[in-house]
Scaffold this active site. Structure first.
Site, PDB file in Angstrom:
ATOM      1  N   LYS A   1     -10.557   0.254   6.253  1.00 54.85           N
ATOM      2  CA  LYS A   1      -9.284   0.578   6.903  1.00 54.85           C
ATOM      3  C   LYS A   1      -9.485   0.629   8.402  1.00 54.85           C
ATOM      4  CE  LYS A   1      -9.151   4.424   4.561  1.00 54.85           C
ATOM      5  NZ  LYS A   1     -10.585   4.450   4.187  1.00 54.85           N
TER       6      LYS A   1
ATOM      7  N   GLU B   1     -18.291   8.264  -6.748  1.00 46.57           N
ATOM      8  CA  GLU B   1     -18.727   9.244  -5.742  1.00 46.57           C
ATOM      9  C   GLU B   1     -17.906  10.528  -5.787  1.00 46.57           C
ATOM     10  OE1 GLU B   1     -17.341   9.267  -1.779  1.00 46.57           O
ATOM     11  OE2 GLU B   1     -16.542   7.231  -1.897  1.00 46.57           O
TER      12      GLU B   1
HETATM   13  N1  PSU Z   1     -13.119   6.293   3.130  1.00 42.04           N
HETATM   14  C1  PSU Z   1     -12.118   6.670   2.297  1.00 42.04           C
HETATM   15  N2  PSU Z   1     -12.267   7.742   1.508  1.00 42.04           N
HETATM   16  C2  PSU Z   1     -13.407   8.483   1.526  1.00 42.04           C
HETATM   17  C3  PSU Z   1     -14.471   8.082   2.388  1.00 42.04           C
HETATM   18  C4  PSU Z   1     -14.284   6.993   3.176  1.00 42.04           C
HETATM   19  O1  PSU Z   1     -11.081   6.027   2.270  1.00 42.04           O
HETATM   20  O2  PSU Z   1     -13.495   9.477   0.781  1.00 42.04           O
HETATM   21  C5  PSU Z   1     -15.755   8.859   2.362  1.00 42.04           C
HETATM   22  C6  PSU Z   1     -16.826   8.133   1.546  1.00 42.04           C
HETATM   23  O3  PSU Z   1     -17.574   9.085   0.829  1.00 42.04           O
HETATM   24  C7  PSU Z   1     -17.683   7.507   2.606  1.00 42.04           C
HETATM   25  C8  PSU Z   1     -17.618   8.546   3.691  1.00 42.04           C
HETATM   26  O4  PSU Z   1     -19.015   7.255   2.206  1.00 42.04           O
HETATM   27  O5  PSU Z   1     -16.274   8.987   3.674  1.00 42.04           O
HETATM   28  C9  PSU Z   1     -18.011   8.015   5.036  1.00 42.04           C
HETATM   29  O6  PSU Z   1     -18.142   9.075   5.912  1.00 42.04           O
HETATM   30  P1  PSU Z   1     -18.713   8.812   7.390  1.00 42.04           P
HETATM   31  O7  PSU Z   1     -17.662   7.955   8.048  1.00 42.04           O
HETATM   32  O8  PSU Z   1     -18.831  10.181   7.985  1.00 42.04           O
HETATM   33  O9  PSU Z   1     -20.007   8.100   7.210  1.00 42.04           O
END
Ligand code: PSU
Ligand code: MN
Length: 303
Positions: A160, A25
Protein backbone atom coordinates in the site's frame (compact mmCIF):
# COMPACT_ATOMS: atom_id res chain seq x y z
CA UNK A 1 14.13 -29.75 19.52
CA UNK A 2 14.65 -26.02 20.03
CA UNK A 3 13.45 -25.06 23.52
CA UNK A 4 12.10 -21.72 22.27
CA UNK A 5 9.96 -23.27 19.53
CA UNK A 6 6.60 -24.89 20.15
CA UNK A 7 4.83 -26.63 17.31
CA UNK A 8 1.21 -27.56 18.04
CA UNK A 9 0.50 -31.27 17.87
CA UNK A 10 -1.88 -31.01 14.89
CA UNK A 11 0.66 -28.97 12.91
CA UNK A 12 3.44 -31.41 13.71
CA UNK A 13 1.26 -34.31 12.56
CA UNK A 14 0.30 -32.49 9.32
CA UNK A 15 3.93 -31.73 8.50
CA UNK A 16 5.07 -35.27 9.21
CA UNK A 17 2.32 -36.54 6.88
CA UNK A 18 3.48 -34.02 4.19
CA UNK A 19 0.08 -32.34 4.22
CA UNK A 20 -0.13 -28.75 3.00
CA UNK A 21 0.21 -26.20 5.80
CA UNK A 22 -0.22 -22.42 5.55
CA UNK A 23 1.37 -20.09 8.12
CA UNK A 24 -0.55 -17.00 9.29
CA UNK A 25 0.79 -14.02 11.27
CA UNK A 26 -0.37 -12.39 14.48
CA UNK A 27 0.66 -8.72 14.21
CA UNK A 28 -2.24 -8.34 11.81
CA UNK A 29 -4.43 -9.55 14.71
CA UNK A 30 -3.13 -7.42 17.56
CA UNK A 31 -1.79 -4.37 15.68
CA UNK A 32 -3.48 -4.43 12.29
CA UNK A 33 -7.21 -4.48 13.02
CA UNK A 34 -9.52 -3.49 15.89
CA UNK A 35 -11.15 -5.95 18.28
CA UNK A 36 -13.37 -7.92 17.70
CA UNK A 37 -13.02 -7.86 13.89
CA UNK A 38 -9.38 -8.93 14.28
CA UNK A 39 -10.33 -12.17 16.06
CA UNK A 40 -13.28 -12.89 13.78
CA UNK A 41 -11.04 -12.37 10.75
CA UNK A 42 -8.23 -14.54 12.10
CA UNK A 43 -10.62 -17.42 12.80
CA UNK A 44 -12.36 -17.03 9.43
CA UNK A 45 -8.99 -17.02 7.66
CA UNK A 46 -8.13 -20.32 9.31
CA UNK A 47 -11.41 -21.78 8.07
CA UNK A 48 -10.74 -20.57 4.53
CA UNK A 49 -7.38 -22.32 4.58
CA UNK A 50 -9.10 -25.52 5.75
CA UNK A 51 -11.86 -25.22 3.15
CA UNK A 52 -9.14 -25.07 0.51
CA UNK A 53 -7.49 -28.27 1.62
CA UNK A 54 -4.64 -27.04 3.84
CA UNK A 55 -3.94 -26.81 7.57
CA UNK A 56 -3.69 -23.28 9.06
CA UNK A 57 -0.86 -22.50 11.47
CA UNK A 58 -1.23 -19.09 13.08
CA UNK A 59 2.08 -18.08 14.66
CA UNK A 60 2.85 -15.88 17.70
CA UNK A 61 5.12 -15.75 20.73
CA UNK A 62 3.25 -17.25 23.68
CA UNK A 63 4.89 -17.31 27.09
CA UNK A 64 8.40 -17.15 25.70
CA UNK A 65 7.95 -19.72 22.95
CA UNK A 66 7.70 -19.05 19.25
CA UNK A 67 4.44 -20.96 18.83
CA UNK A 68 3.41 -22.46 15.51
CA UNK A 69 -0.31 -23.27 15.52
CA UNK A 70 -2.36 -21.16 17.95
CA UNK A 71 -5.57 -22.31 19.63
CA UNK A 72 -8.72 -20.18 19.20
CA UNK A 73 -8.29 -19.07 22.83
CA UNK A 74 -4.77 -17.84 22.11
CA UNK A 75 -6.02 -15.94 19.07
CA UNK A 76 -8.77 -14.37 21.19
CA UNK A 77 -6.18 -13.39 23.81
CA UNK A 78 -3.91 -11.67 21.26
CA UNK A 79 -6.83 -9.91 19.63
CA UNK A 80 -8.26 -8.63 22.88
CA UNK A 81 -4.88 -7.55 24.26
CA UNK A 82 -4.20 -5.60 21.05
CA UNK A 83 -1.43 -3.04 21.21
CA UNK A 84 -0.41 -4.13 24.72
CA UNK A 85 1.17 -7.24 23.15
CA UNK A 86 4.69 -6.36 21.93
CA UNK A 87 5.01 -6.26 18.16
CA UNK A 88 7.84 -8.70 17.58
CA UNK A 89 10.19 -8.37 14.66
CA UNK A 90 13.56 -10.18 14.30
CA UNK A 91 15.42 -7.87 16.68
CA UNK A 92 12.76 -8.38 19.38
CA UNK A 93 12.92 -12.19 19.49
CA UNK A 94 15.89 -12.75 21.85
CA UNK A 95 14.66 -10.57 24.70
CA UNK A 96 10.97 -11.52 24.43
CA UNK A 97 11.81 -15.23 24.43
CA UNK A 98 14.34 -14.84 27.26
CA UNK A 99 11.76 -13.01 29.39
CA UNK A 100 8.98 -15.51 28.72
CA UNK A 101 6.76 -12.85 27.19
CA UNK A 102 4.02 -12.91 24.59
CA UNK A 103 4.57 -11.24 21.24
CA UNK A 104 2.72 -10.62 18.00
CA UNK A 105 4.78 -11.88 15.08
CA UNK A 106 5.24 -9.66 12.05
CA UNK A 107 5.85 -11.04 8.57
CA UNK A 108 9.53 -11.33 9.56
CA UNK A 109 9.10 -13.41 12.70
CA UNK A 110 6.24 -15.44 11.23
CA UNK A 111 8.62 -16.40 8.40
CA UNK A 112 11.24 -17.36 10.98
CA UNK A 113 8.77 -19.58 12.84
CA UNK A 114 7.43 -21.09 9.63
CA UNK A 115 10.92 -21.92 8.38
CA UNK A 116 11.94 -23.48 11.72
CA UNK A 117 8.82 -25.67 11.63
CA UNK A 118 9.21 -26.60 7.96
CA UNK A 119 6.23 -24.60 6.61
CA UNK A 120 6.84 -23.14 3.18
CA UNK A 121 3.77 -20.99 2.46
CA UNK A 122 2.56 -18.00 4.48
CA UNK A 123 -0.51 -15.91 3.68
CA UNK A 124 -1.20 -12.42 5.05
CA UNK A 125 -2.55 -9.01 4.06
CA UNK A 126 0.38 -6.70 3.56
CA UNK A 127 4.13 -6.71 4.14
CA UNK A 128 6.33 -3.96 5.44
CA UNK A 129 8.59 -2.22 2.93
CA UNK A 130 10.54 0.95 2.24
CA UNK A 131 8.55 3.78 3.80
CA UNK A 132 7.91 7.05 2.01
CA UNK A 133 10.70 9.40 3.10
CA UNK A 134 13.07 6.52 3.83
CA UNK A 135 15.78 8.53 2.02
CA UNK A 136 16.10 10.47 5.28
CA UNK A 137 14.38 8.30 7.93
CA UNK A 138 15.99 5.02 6.79
CA UNK A 139 12.72 3.30 7.76
CA UNK A 140 12.92 0.06 5.81
CA UNK A 141 11.00 -2.90 7.18
CA UNK A 142 12.91 -5.95 8.35
CA UNK A 143 10.36 -7.91 6.29
CA UNK A 144 12.40 -7.21 3.16
CA UNK A 145 15.62 -8.57 4.69
CA UNK A 146 13.74 -11.64 5.88
CA UNK A 147 12.45 -12.33 2.39
CA UNK A 148 16.07 -12.20 1.25
CA UNK A 149 17.29 -14.80 3.72
CA UNK A 150 14.45 -17.12 4.77
CA UNK A 151 12.96 -19.70 2.38
CA UNK A 152 9.25 -19.01 2.86
CA UNK A 153 6.77 -17.82 0.24
CA UNK A 154 4.70 -14.83 1.36
CA UNK A 155 1.32 -14.34 -0.31
CA UNK A 156 0.11 -10.74 0.12
CA UNK A 157 -2.06 -8.16 -1.65
CA UNK A 158 0.88 -6.11 -2.89
CA UNK A 159 2.03 -3.00 -1.07
CA UNK A 160 0.00 0.00 0.00
CA UNK A 161 1.12 3.52 -0.63
CA UNK A 162 2.02 4.16 3.01
CA UNK A 163 5.17 2.69 1.44
CA UNK A 164 7.30 3.92 -1.43
CA UNK A 165 6.33 1.17 -3.87
CA UNK A 166 9.09 1.93 -6.35
CA UNK A 167 11.83 1.82 -3.72
CA UNK A 168 10.33 -1.31 -2.16
CA UNK A 169 10.58 -3.07 -5.54
CA UNK A 170 14.15 -1.80 -6.02
CA UNK A 171 15.12 -3.15 -2.62
CA UNK A 172 13.62 -6.56 -3.36
CA UNK A 173 15.43 -6.66 -6.68
CA UNK A 174 18.76 -5.88 -5.00
CA UNK A 175 18.11 -8.62 -2.44
CA UNK A 176 17.21 -11.16 -5.11
CA UNK A 177 13.60 -11.67 -4.07
CA UNK A 178 11.30 -12.66 -6.96
CA UNK A 179 8.06 -10.64 -7.00
CA UNK A 180 5.28 -12.62 -8.66
CA UNK A 181 1.91 -11.23 -9.75
CA UNK A 182 -0.93 -13.74 -9.58
CA UNK A 183 -2.78 -13.29 -12.86
CA UNK A 184 -1.43 -9.74 -13.17
CA UNK A 185 1.67 -7.97 -14.46
CA UNK A 186 0.90 -4.91 -12.34
CA UNK A 187 1.86 -4.77 -8.68
CA UNK A 188 -1.43 -4.64 -6.73
CA UNK A 189 -1.67 -1.69 -4.33
CA UNK A 190 -3.37 -3.54 -1.46
CA UNK A 191 -6.71 -1.63 -1.31
CA UNK A 192 -6.76 -1.29 -5.10
CA UNK A 193 -5.54 -3.36 -8.01
CA UNK A 194 -3.54 -0.63 -9.75
CA UNK A 195 -0.22 0.77 -8.56
CA UNK A 196 1.39 1.76 -11.82
CA UNK A 197 4.38 -0.52 -11.03
CA UNK A 198 5.22 -3.84 -12.66
CA UNK A 199 5.94 -7.10 -10.90
CA UNK A 200 8.80 -9.28 -12.13
CA UNK A 201 6.66 -12.14 -13.43
CA UNK A 202 3.01 -12.85 -14.01
CA UNK A 203 2.05 -16.44 -13.16
CA UNK A 204 -1.50 -17.64 -13.69
CA UNK A 205 -1.92 -20.82 -11.66
CA UNK A 206 -1.06 -22.00 -8.14
CA UNK A 207 0.84 -24.85 -9.83
CA UNK A 208 3.07 -22.43 -11.77
CA UNK A 209 3.88 -20.55 -8.58
CA UNK A 210 4.57 -23.78 -6.68
CA UNK A 211 6.91 -24.91 -9.47
CA UNK A 212 8.95 -21.70 -9.37
CA UNK A 213 9.23 -21.93 -5.58
CA UNK A 214 10.31 -25.58 -5.81
CA UNK A 215 13.05 -24.58 -8.26
CA UNK A 216 14.23 -21.85 -5.86
CA UNK A 217 14.61 -24.58 -3.25
CA UNK A 218 16.24 -27.02 -5.65
CA UNK A 219 18.79 -24.33 -6.52
CA UNK A 220 19.63 -23.97 -2.83
CA UNK A 221 18.80 -20.29 -2.86
CA UNK A 222 18.46 -18.86 0.64
CA UNK A 223 15.56 -16.45 0.33
CA UNK A 224 11.83 -16.50 -0.16
CA UNK A 225 9.40 -15.31 -2.78
CA UNK A 226 6.76 -12.60 -2.73
CA UNK A 227 3.44 -13.47 -4.37
CA UNK A 228 1.14 -10.51 -4.88
CA UNK A 229 -2.56 -11.23 -5.26
CA UNK A 230 -4.89 -8.41 -6.31
CA UNK A 231 -7.89 -7.62 -4.12
CA UNK A 232 -11.06 -8.96 -5.83
CA UNK A 233 -12.75 -6.28 -7.98
CA UNK A 234 -15.91 -6.34 -5.87
CA UNK A 235 -14.00 -5.15 -2.82
CA UNK A 236 -11.44 -2.84 -4.44
CA UNK A 237 -11.60 0.75 -3.13
CA UNK A 238 -11.81 4.01 -5.03
CA UNK A 239 -8.18 4.98 -5.66
CA UNK A 240 -8.60 8.69 -4.98
CA UNK A 241 -10.45 8.14 -1.70
CA UNK A 242 -7.92 5.71 -0.33
CA UNK A 243 -4.91 7.70 -1.48
CA UNK A 244 -6.20 10.89 0.14
CA UNK A 245 -6.79 8.97 3.37
CA UNK A 246 -3.26 7.55 3.27
CA UNK A 247 -1.78 11.01 2.62
CA UNK A 248 -3.71 12.44 5.56
CA UNK A 249 -2.60 9.61 7.86
CA UNK A 250 1.04 10.13 6.86
CA UNK A 251 0.77 13.90 7.53
CA UNK A 252 -0.64 13.16 10.99
CA UNK A 253 2.16 10.69 11.73
CA UNK A 254 4.72 13.34 10.73
CA UNK A 255 3.07 15.99 12.90
CA UNK A 256 2.93 13.66 15.90
CA UNK A 257 6.47 12.37 15.39
CA UNK A 258 5.34 8.74 15.09
CA UNK A 259 8.20 6.53 13.91
CA UNK A 260 9.80 3.11 14.28
CA UNK A 261 7.65 0.05 14.97
CA UNK A 262 4.65 2.20 15.93
CA UNK A 263 4.38 3.80 12.49
CA UNK A 264 2.68 1.02 10.48
CA UNK A 265 0.03 0.26 13.18
CA UNK A 266 -0.64 4.01 13.57
CA UNK A 267 -1.15 4.48 9.84
CA UNK A 268 -3.42 1.42 9.53
CA UNK A 269 -5.56 2.62 12.43
CA UNK A 270 -5.84 6.18 11.10
CA UNK A 271 -6.70 4.97 7.59
CA UNK A 272 -9.42 2.71 9.03
CA UNK A 273 -10.92 5.64 10.95
CA UNK A 274 -10.60 8.19 8.15
CA UNK A 275 -12.37 5.85 5.70
CA UNK A 276 -15.10 5.07 8.24
CA UNK A 277 -14.31 1.37 8.20
CA UNK A 278 -14.28 0.97 4.39
CA UNK A 279 -10.56 0.19 4.37
CA UNK A 280 -11.06 -2.38 7.14
CA UNK A 281 -13.71 -4.16 5.07
CA UNK A 282 -11.37 -4.20 2.06
CA UNK A 283 -8.48 -5.37 4.25
CA UNK A 284 -10.50 -8.31 5.59
CA UNK A 285 -11.57 -9.40 2.11
CA UNK A 286 -8.07 -9.26 0.66
CA UNK A 287 -6.75 -11.38 3.51
CA UNK A 288 -9.44 -13.98 2.77
CA UNK A 289 -8.44 -13.92 -0.87
CA UNK A 290 -4.77 -14.44 0.03
CA UNK A 291 -5.59 -17.30 2.41
CA UNK A 292 -7.41 -19.05 -0.44
CA UNK A 293 -4.48 -18.65 -2.84
CA UNK A 294 -1.95 -19.59 -0.17
CA UNK A 295 -3.81 -22.82 0.52
CA UNK A 296 -4.02 -23.63 -3.18
CA UNK A 297 -0.28 -23.08 -3.61
CA UNK A 298 0.50 -25.16 -0.51
CA UNK A 299 -1.65 -27.97 -1.97
CA UNK A 300 0.19 -27.73 -5.30
CA UNK A 301 3.56 -27.83 -3.50
CA UNK A 302 2.54 -30.89 -1.50
CA UNK A 303 1.87 -32.87 -4.68
N1 PSU B 1 0.61 -4.15 6.63
C1 PSU B 1 -0.71 -4.37 6.83
N2 PSU B 1 -1.13 -4.97 7.96
C2 PSU B 1 -0.26 -5.35 8.93
C3 PSU B 1 1.14 -5.14 8.71
C4 PSU B 1 1.53 -4.53 7.56
O1 PSU B 1 -1.52 -4.03 5.99
O2 PSU B 1 -0.69 -5.89 9.96
C5 PSU B 1 2.11 -5.62 9.75
C6 PSU B 1 2.77 -6.93 9.33
O3 PSU B 1 2.93 -7.75 10.46
C7 PSU B 1 4.12 -6.48 8.83
C8 PSU B 1 4.40 -5.34 9.77
O4 PSU B 1 5.12 -7.47 8.90
O5 PSU B 1 3.16 -4.68 9.91
C9 PSU B 1 5.47 -4.42 9.25
O6 PSU B 1 5.82 -3.54 10.26
P1 PSU B 1 7.06 -2.54 10.03
O7 PSU B 1 6.60 -1.62 8.93
O8 PSU B 1 7.22 -1.86 11.35
O9 PSU B 1 8.21 -3.39 9.63
MN1 MN C 1 9.99 0.38 10.28
Amino acid sequence: MNPYLHIAQNIRAALEAHQPVVALESTIISHGMPYPQNVQTALAVENIVRDNGAVPATIAIIGGKLTVGLTPDQIEHLGKAGLSVPKASRRDLPVLLAQGQDGATTVTTTMIGAAMAGIRVFATGGIGGVHRGAQTTMDISADLEELAQTPVMVVCAGAKSILDLGLTLEYLETKGVPVIGYRTKELPAFYTTHSGFEVDYRLDTPQDIARAFAVQRAMGMPGGMLVTNPIPDDFSMDAQTINQSIDQAIREADQQGIHGKALTPFLLDRIQRITGGDSLRANIQLVYNNARLGAQIACALAQ
